[in-house]
Design an enzyme around this catalytic site. Structure first.
Site, PDB file in Angstrom:
ATOM      1  N   ASP A  46       0.842  -1.197   0.000  1.00 17.60           N
ATOM      2  CA  ASP A  46       0.000   0.000   0.000  1.00 17.60           C
ATOM      3  C   ASP A  46       0.882   1.254   0.000  1.00 17.60           C
ATOM      4  O   ASP A  46       1.973   1.229  -0.581  1.00 17.60           O
ATOM      5  CB  ASP A  46      -0.922  -0.079   1.243  1.00 17.60           C
ATOM      6  CG  ASP A  46      -2.233   0.670   1.057  1.00 17.60           C
ATOM      7  OD1 ASP A  46      -2.186   1.874   0.807  1.00 17.60           O
ATOM      8  OD2 ASP A  46      -3.295   0.050   1.184  1.00 17.60           O
ATOM      9  N   HIS A 105      -3.776   6.099   3.546  1.00 12.67           N
ATOM     10  CA  HIS A 105      -4.435   4.889   3.068  1.00 12.67           C
ATOM     11  C   HIS A 105      -3.808   3.616   3.646  1.00 12.67           C
ATOM     12  O   HIS A 105      -4.501   2.745   4.162  1.00 12.67           O
ATOM     13  CB  HIS A 105      -4.363   4.893   1.538  1.00 12.67           C
ATOM     14  CG  HIS A 105      -5.202   3.882   0.858  1.00 12.67           C
ATOM     15  ND1 HIS A 105      -4.756   2.608   0.615  1.00 12.67           N
ATOM     16  CD2 HIS A 105      -6.449   3.945   0.357  1.00 12.67           C
ATOM     17  CE1 HIS A 105      -5.713   1.932  -0.021  1.00 12.67           C
ATOM     18  NE2 HIS A 105      -6.746   2.718  -0.194  1.00 12.67           N
ATOM     19  N   SER A 122     -11.119  -0.630  -0.704  1.00 13.92           N
ATOM     20  CA  SER A 122      -9.832  -0.597   0.011  1.00 13.92           C
ATOM     21  C   SER A 122     -10.025  -0.882   1.492  1.00 13.92           C
ATOM     22  O   SER A 122      -9.138  -1.420   2.137  1.00 13.92           O
ATOM     23  CB  SER A 122      -9.201   0.790  -0.106  1.00 13.92           C
ATOM     24  OG  SER A 122      -8.535   0.930  -1.316  1.00 13.92           O
TER      25      SER A 122
END
Ligand code: NAG
Ligand code: NAG
Ligand code: NAG
Ligand code: NAG
Ligand code: NAG
Length: 778
Positions: A151, A221, A559
């Site tokens: 990620d 994220h 996600s």
């Protein structure tokens, strides 16, 4: 820091080639995939050097010298994957693809990045205490499973990665805690590894400086997804008081490792590059991770032309399950990505939590909106309402005013009122700022498109509430019905136990599978809307304004649902260390539920029944996953047969197994032992086979079918008797189109094997071909 310097070094080469050929970037980077490294061999440094030299030789035979080839190579994949990434022009790429030892050559494409209440809603436990007999207790909170996340990196100091009470790092761990060029990164017994990969990003034009060359997450994220999968217990986590509770990952006692492959995007395609992704997969496999979570995707392509599919294939063959997000391109059909049958592909749905602000209209009708404004109206009374259209500034366009664009509102008309703005074009938080600037006491944000039924809670600068299209119509009808429209809004508050839940998210990508329609995707759904988890403290992504960073925040997307499943896979790995990735996925899929908390079929946001193209096997039901009864297992030969059937004759396929393996002459993908059953082109009739393995006590299982509309379904045999654990049995499913079946339309049903205690459920998806009257069955 070879990565940085090599990038600078590459630049003249790129410029040189771009002069020789137009358009500007004739030289691009490509991944050359040669298959697996020799199976089972221990790779010594000498072996690695040999493999590297073979890459220079191969590349060199298409360039003027091996020296030049060496310079053009970005990565050599040498440990599990055999291949390399290199800068070359299209002609060279085409030439290399013709080499019989090359399995695939594909461009180094960019991919996109696609919780306090979550685990209570899923029935695992609360605030760090497992319900006795629960999955968490039985799987020891995922203890000692190592979860890797590919990620945007990680914020190592986050409370989710505190290692209080954790044992020393398992000896089998071979990873490292890579330092930033100027940034100090501290790992511990919880966050056991960190690495970053950016050569592929730089080769395509990305910029990494001494300051940004770090595995640290500056985006949020990666920290959010990793804390969702394997974050530790963090009491009293909240976002400005909303959603207050104990936050934790799915496997709260797992070890975690972050592999940074995503960098700031400089194109719409995203900032995660194939060459880096493949390098991270290889590294994660070598480091000894147990589960890989990957909340990234791009447009689908043939499996061996796709770094995600290639990397996850190698991981799966090493027994490491790979969980990936299905994408946020919904609600259109055929938008789901990460389609390979060895990937566990996740859709997104809602939790039973909302942050709500109610609107009372002057005529006593109440509307429910979403909000996370921390401010309430100054007084408990009705305020005058005005639409932004009626509050238009003299020199503004109607269309701008309706959207509450900058400089479109007349403060003398807005002052002291609740302003109604339409959703769209400008940022939602910006509309709130324009409303406040014009003197509004509150704002109602309205969806004006009948297709948009999703509403979002944001931390607006003034009291605000976001309502859906249908409620917007009621609001406007009321507004039109009186000369002095009035309204009151309640202060936003967290509401638990909302119904119905789950509801499929509009953004969640849908099936069918556009690469291999006989494999249903997505596989499953999990919470992915307004998920609270840890953030990078460099930013606050739930806020479009630059506000002070908060340690926790909300994010939505597949996600976010993907790491929920990765966390549950982590629990299964702890409980059953020898289960294959396919057996683990089967256990999670066949125990999933298709009902919401109203005991009705899960719906989409438009109140329509959702289908397996939206939720796959259904919504994850963690309390059942340790007791699936039966599993649909898959071994290396199953995958090879699948590949043979898809790609016909790739002689290198045998490299994955052994030299004597040959593609079977007749193998239908319909018989690939997947836990869901899809017949994408039913020509009157079909017979498919499946194989189930008993992982529970001895027992007698009986088949129960819910046939899709217009299709007759029969199972042979109808009963399976298992005398012991580990026993495998085959069965057949017969499909026949009824005379009145609608052609070319997907229909859905299910098959359940039940012994009275377990219900092993598979979705059935069928598309009948244009009906013809010939009935070939005797
Ligand atoms: C969150 O909940 C805890 C106890 O459950 C409480 O002590 C704390 O004050 C709450 N925090 C907020 C901001 O509501
Ligand atoms: C309210 O009135 C406006 C202006 O006359 C009109 O465009 C709109 O369609 C009306 N809305 C409803 C819901 O009646
Ligand atoms: C208030 O007005 C709206 C719009 O005309 C209408 O739908 C609603 O039924 C009214 N409420 C009451 C209680 O009359
Ligand atoms: C597959 O390819 C190999 C080598 O290219 C060839 O010898 C063989 O005959 C092919 N098999 C089939 C079934 O086409
Ligand atoms: C090699 O492949 C063949 C099938 O093609 C299989 O029967 C045999 O068991 C395999 N040998 C090993 C050592 O895996």
């Amino acid at each position: 820091m070879g990565r940085l310097f090599k990038a600078r070094f590459l630049l003249p080469l790129l410029l040189l080639l771009s002069v020789a050929h137009s358009p500007v970037f004739a030289a691009k980077s490509y991944v050359v995939y040669l298959g697996p490294q020799e199976n089972g061999r221990r790779i010594s440094p000498q072996d690695i050097a040999d493999v590297q030299n073979s890459h220079y030789d191969l590349m060199g035979s298409h360039m003027e010298s091996n020296e030049r080839a060496k310079q053009s190579i970005i990565y050599s994949y040498t440990r599990f994957i055999n291949g390399f990434a290199a800068v070359m022009d299209e002609t060279q790429a085409e030439e290399i693809a013709k080499n019989p030892n090359v399995m695939a050559v594909f461009p180094n494409r960019a991919r996109k990045l696609h919780t306090t209440r979550t685990w209570d809603f899923l029935g695992l436990g609360k605030d760090g205490t497992a319900i006795p007999g629960s999955t968490w207790e039985r799987a020891r909170f995922g203890e000692d499973t190592i979860i890797a996340n590919l990620d945007t990196g990680v914020w190592p100091e986050s409370a989710s990665f505190n290692d209080e009470g954790m044992d020393p790092i398992p000896l089998r761990w071979k990873g490292i805690c890579q330092q930033g060029f100027k940034d100090k990164i501290t790992c511990n017994r919880k966050l056991i590894g960190v690495r970053y990969f950016n050569d592929g990003y730089v080769a395509e034009g990305g910029t990494v400086t001494d300051d940004t060359a770090t595995p640290r997450d500056v985006e949020g994220h990666g920290t959010h997804t990793l804390s969702t999968a394997g974050g530790a217990f963090v009491p009293k986590a909240n976002y400005f008081g909303f959603a207050n509770g104990t936050m934790k990952g799915g496997s709260p006692r797992a070890r975690v490792a972050a592999y940074k492959v995503c960098w700031p995007a400089f194109s719409d395609e995203g900032g995660c590059y194939d060459a880096d992704i493949l390098a991270a997969f290889e590294s994660a496999i070598a480091d000894g991770v147990d589960v890989i979570s990957f909340s990234v995707g791009g447009s689908p392509s043939e499996f061996f032309n796709d770094a995600i599919a290639v990397g996850s294939f190698h991981a799966t063959l090493k027994g490491i399950p790979v969980v990936a997000s299905g994408g946020n391109e919904g609600p259109k059909a055929g938008t789901v990505t990460n389609l390979a049958p060895w990937i566990f592909t996740v859709a997104a749905s809602t939790l039973d939590r909302d942050c709500t602000s109610y609107i009372a209209l002057g005529n006593r009708t109440h509307l429910k909106g979403s909000s996370m404004s921390t401010k309430g109206l100054p007084e408990r009374k009705f305020y005058p309402l005005i639409t932004a259209g009626d509050a238009k500034a003299a020199d503004a366009m109607d269309s701008d005013a309706l959207l509450c664009k900058p400089r479109s509102l007349d403060p003398s008309k807005v002052n002291g009122k609740i302003l109604i703005c339409l959703r769209g074009v400008t940022a939602r938080l910006d509309k709130g700022e324009r409303a406040l600037e014009a003197g509004a006491v509150g704002m109602i944000l309205v969806n004006d498109n009948p297709d948009e039924n999703d509403v979002f809670h944001y931390s607006h600068v003034l009291p605000a509430s976001h309502i859906n299209y249908a409620d917007g119509q009621i609001l406007f009808a009321y507004y039109n019905s009186t000369l002095s429209p009035m309204a009151f809004m309640t202060k936003a508050a967290t509401v638990l136990g909302t119904k119905p839940a789950p509801v499929m998210a509009d953004f969640s990508s849908r099936g069918p599978n556009t690469i291999e329609p006989a494999i249903l995707k997505p596989d499953i759904t999990a919470p992915g809307v307004d998920i609270l988890a840890s953030l990078s403290e460099a930013v606050d992504p739930s806020n479009e304004r630059a506000e002070p960073a908060t340690p926790f925040g909300f994010m939505s997307g597949t996600s976010m649902s993907c790491p929920h499943i990765a966390g549950i896979v982590g629990l299964l790995r702890t409980a059953y260390p020898v289960w294959s990735p396919a057996a683990i996925r089967s256990a999670i899929m066949t125990t999933a539920v298709t009902f919401d908390n109203n005991r009705q079929v899960i719906k989409d946001l438009h109140f329509e029944k959702a289908t397996p193209f939206q939720f796959g096997a259904g919504h994850v039901h963690p309390s059942q996953v340790l007791d699936p009864g039966l599993v649909y297992d898959l071994g290396p030969y199953d995958y090879m047969n699948f590949l043979c059937a898809r790609t016909q004759n790739i002689s290198q396929i045998r490299l994955f197994i052994n030299d004597s393996y040959a593609c079977p002459t007749t193998f239908s993908i319909l018989n690939f032992n997947y836990p869901s059953i899809t017949v994408p082109d039913l020509n009157n009739w079909a017979v498919i086979t499946r194989r189930v393995k008993n992982v529970g006590p001895p027992g007698k299982y009986v088949a129960r079918v819910k046939a899709p509309r217009g299709i007759t379904v029969a199972v042979r045999p109808m009963e399976l008797i298992f005398k012991q654990k580990g026993e495998e049995k085959e069965f057949e499913v017969l499909f026949r189109t009824k005379a009145w079946a609608k052609a070319e339309e997907y229909v859905f049903g299910s098959l359940v094997w039940s012994d009275g205690k377990h219900a092993v459920r598979s979705p059935i998806v069928v598309k009948p071909r244009t009906y013809s009257v010939s009935i070939p069955l005797t």
